[in-house]
Design a protein around this motif. Structure first.
Motif, PDB file in Angstrom:
ATOM      1  N   TYR A  33       2.604   8.333  -4.756  1.00 10.90           N
ATOM      2  CA  TYR A  33       2.560   7.924  -3.341  1.00 10.90           C
ATOM      3  C   TYR A  33       1.196   7.355  -2.973  1.00 10.90           C
ATOM      4  O   TYR A  33       0.661   7.608  -1.890  1.00 10.90           O
ATOM      5  CB  TYR A  33       2.922   9.095  -2.426  1.00 10.90           C
ATOM      6  CG  TYR A  33       4.333   9.586  -2.618  1.00 10.90           C
ATOM      7  CD1 TYR A  33       5.414   8.959  -2.016  1.00 10.90           C
ATOM      8  CD2 TYR A  33       4.594  10.682  -3.451  1.00 10.90           C
ATOM      9  CE1 TYR A  33       6.715   9.398  -2.213  1.00 10.90           C
ATOM     10  CE2 TYR A  33       5.897  11.133  -3.648  1.00 10.90           C
ATOM     11  CZ  TYR A  33       6.947  10.479  -3.036  1.00 10.90           C
ATOM     12  OH  TYR A  33       8.231  10.921  -3.232  1.00 10.90           O
ATOM     13  N   SER A  34       0.631   6.601  -3.882  1.00 10.24           N
ATOM     14  CA  SER A  34      -0.662   5.959  -3.656  1.00 10.24           C
ATOM     15  C   SER A  34      -0.755   4.748  -4.573  1.00 10.24           C
ATOM     16  O   SER A  34       0.131   4.487  -5.388  1.00 10.24           O
ATOM     17  CB  SER A  34      -1.809   6.934  -3.945  1.00 10.24           C
ATOM     18  OG  SER A  34      -1.810   7.311  -5.310  1.00 10.24           O
ATOM     19  N   ASP A  88       0.866  -1.183   0.000  1.00 14.08           N
ATOM     20  CA  ASP A  88       0.000   0.000   0.000  1.00 14.08           C
ATOM     21  C   ASP A  88       0.898   1.228   0.000  1.00 14.08           C
ATOM     22  O   ASP A  88       1.486   1.591   1.025  1.00 14.08           O
ATOM     23  CB  ASP A  88      -0.908  -0.015   1.230  1.00 14.08           C
ATOM     24  CG  ASP A  88      -1.864   1.175   1.263  1.00 14.08           C
ATOM     25  OD1 ASP A  88      -1.767   2.045   0.370  1.00 14.08           O
ATOM     26  OD2 ASP A  88      -2.695   1.232   2.182  1.00 14.08           O
ATOM     27  N   SER A 103       0.359   4.323  -0.056  1.00 12.58           N
ATOM     28  CA  SER A 103      -0.021   5.475   0.765  1.00 12.58           C
ATOM     29  C   SER A 103       0.549   5.390   2.176  1.00 12.58           C
ATOM     30  O   SER A 103       0.593   6.393   2.896  1.00 12.58           O
ATOM     31  CB  SER A 103      -1.553   5.584   0.834  1.00 12.58           C
ATOM     32  OG  SER A 103      -2.111   4.460   1.498  1.00 12.58           O
ATOM     33  N   LYS A 104       1.005   4.209   2.600  1.00 14.09           N
ATOM     34  CA  LYS A 104       1.552   4.021   3.950  1.00 14.09           C
ATOM     35  C   LYS A 104       3.076   3.975   3.958  1.00 14.09           C
ATOM     36  O   LYS A 104       3.676   3.712   4.994  1.00 14.09           O
ATOM     37  CB  LYS A 104       0.985   2.742   4.558  1.00 14.09           C
ATOM     38  CG  LYS A 104      -0.527   2.757   4.724  1.00 14.09           C
ATOM     39  CD  LYS A 104      -1.034   1.451   5.312  1.00 14.09           C
ATOM     40  CE  LYS A 104      -2.536   1.464   5.475  1.00 14.09           C
ATOM     41  NZ  LYS A 104      -3.059   0.183   6.026  1.00 14.09           N
ATOM     42  N   ARG A 136       8.135   8.015   2.969  1.00 18.75           N
ATOM     43  CA  ARG A 136       8.509   8.695   1.721  1.00 18.75           C
ATOM     44  C   ARG A 136      10.014   8.852   1.569  1.00 18.75           C
ATOM     45  O   ARG A 136      10.549   8.722   0.473  1.00 18.75           O
ATOM     46  CB  ARG A 136       7.817  10.062   1.640  1.00 18.75           C
ATOM     47  CG  ARG A 136       6.309   9.962   1.510  1.00 18.75           C
ATOM     48  CD  ARG A 136       5.705  11.240   0.983  1.00 18.75           C
ATOM     49  NE  ARG A 136       4.279  11.115   0.749  1.00 18.75           N
ATOM     50  CZ  ARG A 136       3.563  11.960   0.027  1.00 18.75           C
ATOM     51  NH1 ARG A 136       4.152  13.012  -0.521  1.00 18.75           N
ATOM     52  NH2 ARG A 136       2.267  11.779  -0.153  1.00 18.75           N
TER      53      ARG A 136
END
Length: 342
Positions: free
Chosen positions: A133-134, A109, A111-112, A115
């Motif tokens: 980022y998703s 995933d 999004s988690k 970064r």
């Protein structure tokens, strides 16, 4: 007396008239008819899957590919593809028909993700610019028992969704890119770069079984120190796997509903390619078909060692599922579509 009573009880146990779904001389009780129909339908489904998916579909695929013209995105034709003359193509030209002996896919995933950590593995400026980022990504380990360049192993990272190139797509079908990938064959390295723009690197794979259901793999790169070459491990992990039992195929799924692997066109030496008559770079969008396969479950992923310079440390990255899909079967890596993103 005790022996006689036991024999009587055993006789009663095996008396079909005592079984609830069989009454009146083996007539099936209507209350249990849905259960019986379910098992019959399941058996027919498994039989059909075997006969159709494992026998008929591969023959249809081979017949189709041997009678159709093969297309290449590098032709001078104005079409995105150009027809390759002649009925016989080079063995390493796309599409590739691959036999998968083992595959292990652990979803991510995006999004988690951490970064700062994931940015280390977006290996080009375009990757850093376009990463959303998703979306759903994956860590994949694959063993190909046969391919146009022979058997080879593969470790790769698809970090998630990227800004689409060309025509806009819905977020679910946003582009995917392979930002880290290691294979055990130099021929696969060169052809993967040239055919699809995939930035492959050569590595050595060592597979072993810790137990019947637990698999372990170590991936290493050749490094030079003091004038001597040696193998340096960059990734080592183990996981449990179940037998593959569930038949699957992507043939019924329309191609527009499947996300593409979209990579910038490069040559065998990772040098960018440009459109004819200009300096504009172009991209290659590729679809993946699981022609026929059997799926199972892999779980309990344990990372024993990772060199974060070459592959993300999955223990600290976030967003990784410890439960994934394992499988085997036949797969097609299709001919790419040329995209001019200028």
């Amino acid at each position: 007396e005790v022996i006689g009573k036991a024999r009587q009880e055993r006789h009663t146990f095996w008396d079909w008239t005592e079984i609830p779904f069989a009454q009146n001389n083996m007539e099936i009780n209507a209350e249990y008819l849905p259960l019986v129909l379910y098992f019959v339908a399941s058996y027919l489904g498994i039989w059909f899957s075997y006969k159709f998916i494992w026998e008929k579909v591969p023959k249809l695929e081979v017949a189709h590919r041997t009678t159709s013209a093969f297309l290449s995105p590098f032709s001078s034709s104005s079409s995105a593809y150009g027809v390759m003359l002649g009925s016989k193509r080079a063995a390493s030209s796309p599409p590739w028909l691959l036999k998968v002996a083992e595959s292990y896919i652990f979803p991510l995933d995006a999004s988690k993700w951490d970064r700062d950590r994931v940015n280390l593995h977006l290996t080009s400026d375009a990757d850093k610019k376009d990463f959303l980022y998703s979306g759903l990504g994956a860590v994949m380990l694959v063993r190909y028992s046969d391919s146009p360049v022979g058997p080879y192993d593969e470790l790769l990272l698809i970090p998630g969704a990227f800004e689409p190139k060309g025509a806009a797509r819905r977020p679910l079908l946003a582009d995917r890119r392979v930002t880290r990938i290691y294979v055990s064959s130099m021929a696969s390295v060169k052809q993967g770069r040239k055919n699809w723009g995939i930035r492959k690197r050569l590595a050595k794979f060592i597979w072993s079984d810790e137990s019947y259901f637990r698999r372990r793999v170590a991936v290493s790169l050749e490094a030079s120190e003091g004038g001597e070459s040696e193998q340096k491990t960059i990734f080592e992990a183990s996981f449990y796997r179940t037998p593959t039992f569930f038949p699957a195929s992507t043939l019924p799924i329309p191609k527009p509903l499947m996300p593409s692997i979209v990579e910038k066109a490069i040559d065998e030496d990772c040098k960018k390619l440009t459109c004819s008559g200009s300096d504009n770079e172009f991209w290659l969008a590729t679809k993946l078909d699981i022609t026929v396969g059997l799926l199972g479950v892999c779980f309990g992923l344990e990372v024993h060692f990772v060199d974060d310079r070459h592959f993300p440390d999955l223990r600290n990255l976030g967003g990784l599922s410890r439960v994934g899909i394992c499988g085997c079967g036949n797969m097609t890596f299709c001919s790419p579509t040329k995209i001019d993103a200028s």
